[in-house]
Design an enzyme around this catalytic site. Structure first.
Site, PDB file in Angstrom:
ATOM      1  N   PRO A   1     -50.925  62.626 -22.324  1.00  0.00           N
ATOM      2  CA  PRO A   1     -51.355  64.023 -22.444  1.00  0.00           C
ATOM      3  C   PRO A   1     -52.281  64.322 -23.619  1.00  0.00           C
ATOM      4  CG  PRO A   1     -49.033  63.791 -23.037  1.00  0.00           C
ATOM      5  CD  PRO A   1     -49.477  62.473 -22.516  1.00  0.00           C
TER       6      PRO A   1
ATOM      7  N   HIS B   1     -60.738  78.910 -26.284  1.00  0.00           N
ATOM      8  CA  HIS B   1     -60.816  78.155 -27.539  1.00  0.00           C
ATOM      9  C   HIS B   1     -62.175  77.478 -27.652  1.00  0.00           C
ATOM     10  CE1 HIS B   1     -56.346  77.763 -28.833  1.00  0.00           C
ATOM     11  NE2 HIS B   1     -56.623  78.960 -28.367  1.00  0.00           N
TER      12      HIS B   1
ATOM     13  N   TYR C   1     -54.404  68.634 -33.853  1.00  0.00           N
ATOM     14  CA  TYR C   1     -53.936  67.287 -33.520  1.00  0.00           C
ATOM     15  C   TYR C   1     -53.819  66.527 -34.842  1.00  0.00           C
ATOM     16  CZ  TYR C   1     -55.385  68.086 -28.620  1.00  0.00           C
ATOM     17  OH  TYR C   1     -55.531  68.565 -27.357  1.00  0.00           O
TER      18      TYR C   1
ATOM     19  N   LYS D   1     -55.950  65.962 -20.051  1.00  0.00           N
ATOM     20  CA  LYS D   1     -56.797  65.723 -18.883  1.00  0.00           C
ATOM     21  C   LYS D   1     -56.059  65.728 -17.535  1.00  0.00           C
ATOM     22  CE  LYS D   1     -60.771  65.391 -20.684  1.00  0.00           C
ATOM     23  NZ  LYS D   1     -60.812  66.786 -21.046  1.00  0.00           N
TER      24      LYS D   1
ATOM     25  N   TYR E   1     -63.764  66.080 -24.316  1.00  0.00           N
ATOM     26  CA  TYR E   1     -62.649  67.029 -24.358  1.00  0.00           C
ATOM     27  C   TYR E   1     -62.909  68.216 -23.427  1.00  0.00           C
ATOM     28  CZ  TYR E   1     -58.737  69.531 -26.552  1.00  0.00           C
ATOM     29  OH  TYR E   1     -57.549  70.182 -26.790  1.00  0.00           O
TER      30      TYR E   1
HETATM   31  P1  RFL Z   1     -47.199  67.294  -9.917  1.00  0.00           P
HETATM   32  O1  RFL Z   1     -47.361  68.488 -10.794  1.00  0.00           O
HETATM   33  O2  RFL Z   1     -46.322  66.202 -10.375  1.00  0.00           O
HETATM   34  O3  RFL Z   1     -46.704  67.838  -8.504  1.00  0.00           O
HETATM   35  C1  RFL Z   1     -46.246  66.970  -7.491  1.00  0.00           C
HETATM   36  C2  RFL Z   1     -45.297  67.725  -6.583  1.00  0.00           C
HETATM   37  O4  RFL Z   1     -44.890  66.888  -5.513  1.00  0.00           O
HETATM   38  C3  RFL Z   1     -43.491  67.033  -5.316  1.00  0.00           C
HETATM   39  N1  RFL Z   1     -42.963  65.810  -4.656  1.00  0.00           N
HETATM   40  C4  RFL Z   1     -42.616  65.746  -3.346  1.00  0.00           C
HETATM   41  N2  RFL Z   1     -42.644  66.660  -2.376  1.00  0.00           N
HETATM   42  C5  RFL Z   1     -42.222  66.275  -1.141  1.00  0.00           C
HETATM   43  N3  RFL Z   1     -41.756  65.020  -0.858  1.00  0.00           N
HETATM   44  C6  RFL Z   1     -41.718  64.067  -1.811  1.00  0.00           C
HETATM   45  N4  RFL Z   1     -41.290  62.827  -1.539  1.00  0.00           N
HETATM   46  C7  RFL Z   1     -42.164  64.416  -3.133  1.00  0.00           C
HETATM   47  N5  RFL Z   1     -42.254  63.735  -4.289  1.00  0.00           N
HETATM   48  C8  RFL Z   1     -42.738  64.594  -5.207  1.00  0.00           C
HETATM   49  C9  RFL Z   1     -42.944  67.250  -6.713  1.00  0.00           C
HETATM   50  O5  RFL Z   1     -41.669  67.880  -6.701  1.00  0.00           O
HETATM   51  C10 RFL Z   1     -44.029  68.138  -7.323  1.00  0.00           C
HETATM   52  O6  RFL Z   1     -43.779  69.508  -7.133  1.00  0.00           O
HETATM   53  O7  RFL Z   1     -48.629  66.643  -9.592  1.00  0.00           O
HETATM   54  P2  RFL Z   1     -50.069  67.315  -9.430  1.00  0.00           P
HETATM   55  O8  RFL Z   1     -50.003  68.509  -8.527  1.00  0.00           O
HETATM   56  O9  RFL Z   1     -51.003  66.211  -9.110  1.00  0.00           O
HETATM   57  O10 RFL Z   1     -50.404  67.915 -10.888  1.00  0.00           O
HETATM   58  C11 RFL Z   1     -50.584  67.076 -11.987  1.00  0.00           C
HETATM   59  C12 RFL Z   1     -50.219  67.811 -13.293  1.00  0.00           C
HETATM   60  O11 RFL Z   1     -48.942  68.382 -13.133  1.00  0.00           O
HETATM   61  C13 RFL Z   1     -50.221  66.863 -14.504  1.00  0.00           C
HETATM   62  O12 RFL Z   1     -51.340  66.012 -14.465  1.00  0.00           O
HETATM   63  C14 RFL Z   1     -50.273  67.626 -15.859  1.00  0.00           C
HETATM   64  O13 RFL Z   1     -49.103  68.372 -16.062  1.00  0.00           O
HETATM   65  C15 RFL Z   1     -50.469  66.645 -17.034  1.00  0.00           C
HETATM   66  N6  RFL Z   1     -50.447  67.314 -18.354  1.00  0.00           N
HETATM   67  C16 RFL Z   1     -51.564  67.989 -18.830  1.00  0.00           C
HETATM   68  N7  RFL Z   1     -52.674  68.087 -18.059  1.00  0.00           N
HETATM   69  C17 RFL Z   1     -53.764  68.803 -18.506  1.00  0.00           C
HETATM   70  O14 RFL Z   1     -54.781  68.864 -17.787  1.00  0.00           O
HETATM   71  N8  RFL Z   1     -53.760  69.480 -19.713  1.00  0.00           N
HETATM   72  C18 RFL Z   1     -52.679  69.424 -20.559  1.00  0.00           C
HETATM   73  O15 RFL Z   1     -52.690  70.088 -21.601  1.00  0.00           O
HETATM   74  C19 RFL Z   1     -51.538  68.640 -20.136  1.00  0.00           C
HETATM   75  N9  RFL Z   1     -50.434  68.564 -20.905  1.00  0.00           N
HETATM   76  C20 RFL Z   1     -49.304  67.261 -19.156  1.00  0.00           C
HETATM   77  C21 RFL Z   1     -49.323  67.888 -20.443  1.00  0.00           C
HETATM   78  C22 RFL Z   1     -48.133  66.619 -18.713  1.00  0.00           C
HETATM   79  C23 RFL Z   1     -47.025  66.566 -19.530  1.00  0.00           C
HETATM   80  N10 RFL Z   1     -45.867  65.912 -19.012  1.00  0.00           N
HETATM   81  C24 RFL Z   1     -44.581  66.463 -19.048  1.00  0.00           C
HETATM   82  C25 RFL Z   1     -46.021  64.736 -18.190  1.00  0.00           C
HETATM   83  C26 RFL Z   1     -48.231  67.853 -21.270  1.00  0.00           C
HETATM   84  C27 RFL Z   1     -47.079  67.161 -20.833  1.00  0.00           C
HETATM   85  C28 RFL Z   1     -45.914  67.106 -21.791  1.00  0.00           C
HETATM   86  C1  PHB Z   2     -50.066  71.823 -24.320  1.00  0.00           C
HETATM   87  O1  PHB Z   2     -50.288  72.955 -24.803  1.00  0.00           O
HETATM   88  O2  PHB Z   2     -49.049  71.594 -23.651  1.00  0.00           O
HETATM   89  C2  PHB Z   2     -51.021  70.724 -24.580  1.00  0.00           C
HETATM   90  C3  PHB Z   2     -52.258  71.015 -25.161  1.00  0.00           C
HETATM   91  C4  PHB Z   2     -53.145  69.989 -25.417  1.00  0.00           C
HETATM   92  C5  PHB Z   2     -52.808  68.687 -25.121  1.00  0.00           C
HETATM   93  C6  PHB Z   2     -51.585  68.397 -24.526  1.00  0.00           C
HETATM   94  C7  PHB Z   2     -50.686  69.417 -24.262  1.00  0.00           C
HETATM   95  O3  PHB Z   2     -53.676  67.692 -25.425  1.00  0.00           O
END
Ligand code: RFL
Ligand code: PHB
Length: 388
Positions: free
Chosen positions: A290, A74, A198, A294, A381
């Site tokens: 989110p 993109h 957005y 980031k 971004y």
């Molecule tokens: P995670 O993915 O939470 O993984 C942590 C892992 O640790 C396990 N765990 C344990 N294991 C053993 N013993 C314990 N006591 C434990 N406690 C926990 C868990 O089961 C899990 O498997 O952290 P990590 O690896 O640091 O990754 C971070 C990312 O997952 C997170 O920052 C992103 O998903 C955030 N996020 C987005 N980030 C982006 O860069 N671009 C995006 O577009 C974006 N969109 C989003 C998002 C997060 C969202 N939600 C649901 C919070 C959109 C959403 C809706």
């Molecule tokens: C997504 O596709 O899940 C998504 C994309 C951009 C954002 C947050 C979530 O800023």
């Protein structure tokens, strides 16, 4: 049972698996311990957008092939407000693009490549992190295990055991909880638009994202106490249409949702990101709302700083980069925290206060008219450069 490795990694999310792969490619052993099953971890629908530095790191880890084939490049995104649209031309303004490739896919690619992962461990606790012989004690299928290691990487997310094992007087927490959440829907319908949209609307924020040419991801700002049960598909599509400029809303293709969930929004930073031989990585150390996409990118940036420091330690015997880990990682974390907060504040309905709404509108109009303002947004971004 007692086992040993060089780096004990807690959590098999993107941070833990990516760190493990990069270490292995550089001759450093690790074992990853994960509380959940592999199927559960791969089923979580989360991030969708990767900065080019994250793409590079995933390639370096040897998991770039499918991402580069299937990911969507993109070069810009749209800001919608009222009936207006303003495109932030990322490529033109910064020379950089972003890649749309779901975290679910990254998780699968990483898990396929990873070797030393123990899934479904229980009662995990880091021990001896302030001494020279750290270890992780856990149970698996009812038996107690001890993993001895040189260092522990706490990659276990916001609710993990790593940060909780640091004495409260040795860590400082900064937090802001927003008074709303995001209701997300995944559906097998073509995306509304070829780029992300957005939308700032008096009814609340909306985001139109995608996973592929046939799968869309949509989000609506919702109250904190919202319940997915109160959001049947028809209501979701109606509300989304109402929050978009009319010409765009009219184009929306709707269909049955295949996933629907609510996530609260939070900004959170823990300082420092190291205690003794324990290093906090990714969501274990910081959470961003989110809006700026980031979270996963910051997690990858931490992994980059930490794996470089660990490899340097094992190759050159120096602890300098390990000592600098927290400060280097935090410099980037705070900048992304600022951007995510500012973008969230700009796009969401924060209160019923018309003053706040007029300020948002003034800023969006300024963005639409000023190349400098649009460039500042685009730079953040696509991802700020790594601090020296
Ligand atoms: P995670 O993915 O939470 O993984 C942590 C892992 O640790 C396990 N765990 C344990 N294991 C053993 N013993 C314990 N006591 C434990 N406690 C926990 C868990 O089961 C899990 O498997 O952290 P990590 O690896 O640091 O990754 C971070 C990312 O997952 C997170 O920052 C992103 O998903 C955030 N996020 C987005 N980030 C982006 O860069 N671009 C995006 O577009 C974006 N969109 C989003 C998002 C997060 C969202 N939600 C649901 C919070 C959109 C959403 C809706
Ligand atoms: C997504 O596709 O899940 C998504 C994309 C951009 C954002 C947050 C979530 O800023």
């Amino acid at each position: 049972m007692i086992a040993s490795t060089q780096v004990g990694i807690i959590g098999a999310g993107p941070s833990g698996l990516l760190l493990s792969l990069l270490l292995r490619r550089n001759g450093v052993d690790s074992v990853v311990l994960e509380r959940r099953s592999r199927e559960y971890v791969e089923g979580r629908i989360r991030a969708g957008l990767l900065e080019s530095a994250t793409v590079e790191l995933l390639r370096e880890a040897g998991v770039g092939t499918r991402m580069l084939q299937e990911g969507l490049v993109h070069d810009g995104f749209e800001l919608a407000f009222g009936e207006r649209l303003h495109r932030i031309a990322l490529k033109e303004l910064t020379g950089k693009s972003v890649l749309v490739y779901g975290q679910t896919e990254i998780q699968r690619d990483l898990a396929c490549a990873a070797e030393q992962v123990v899934w479904e461990v229980d009662n995990l606790r880091p021990h001896g992190i302030d001494g020279n012989e750290p270890r992780i004690i856990y149970t698996k299928d009812g038996a107690t295990h001890e993993l001895r290691c040189d260092f522990i990487a706490g990659c276990d997310g916001f609710h993990g055991a790593s940060r909780a094992s640091i004495p409260v007087n040795r860590i400082r927490l900064f937090e802001q909880v927003y008074p709303f959440g995001w209701l997300g829907v995944l559906a097998d319908v073509p995306p509304l638009h070829h780029e992300l949209v957005y939308a700032n609307h008096a009814r609340g924020f909306a985001l139109c994202s995608m996973r592929s040419a046939t799968r869309s991801r949509y989000y609506l700002q919702c109250p904190l106490d919202a319940d997915v049960k109160d959001w049947p598909d028809d209501r979701f599509w109606e509300e989304l249409t109402a929050r978009l400029p009319r010409a765009l809303g009219a184009r929306l293709q709707t269909g049955a949702s295949i996933e629907k969930s609510i996530a609260p929004l939070r900004s959170f930073v823990a300082e420092p990101m190291r205690f003794g031989r324990l290093f906090l990585v990714g969501d274990a150390a910081h959470i961003v709302p989110p809006t700026g996409a980031k979270g996963l990118n910051l997690a990858a940036a931490d992994v980059r700083v930490l794996f470089t420091a660990l490899v340097d330690h094992y190759r050159a015997g120096s602890s300098q980069l390990l000592d600098e880990y927290s400060a280097r990682a935090l410099a980037r974390v705070w900048r992304a925290t600022r951007f995510s907060w500012a973008f969230t504040t700009l796009m969401h309905r924060l209160s019923d206060d018309p003053f706040a709404q007029r300020l948002q509108l003034a800023e969006l109009e300024y963005l639409a008219e000023s190349r400098a303002a649009s460039t500042a947004m685009a730079e953040n971004y696509v991802g700020l450069p790594f601090p020296k």
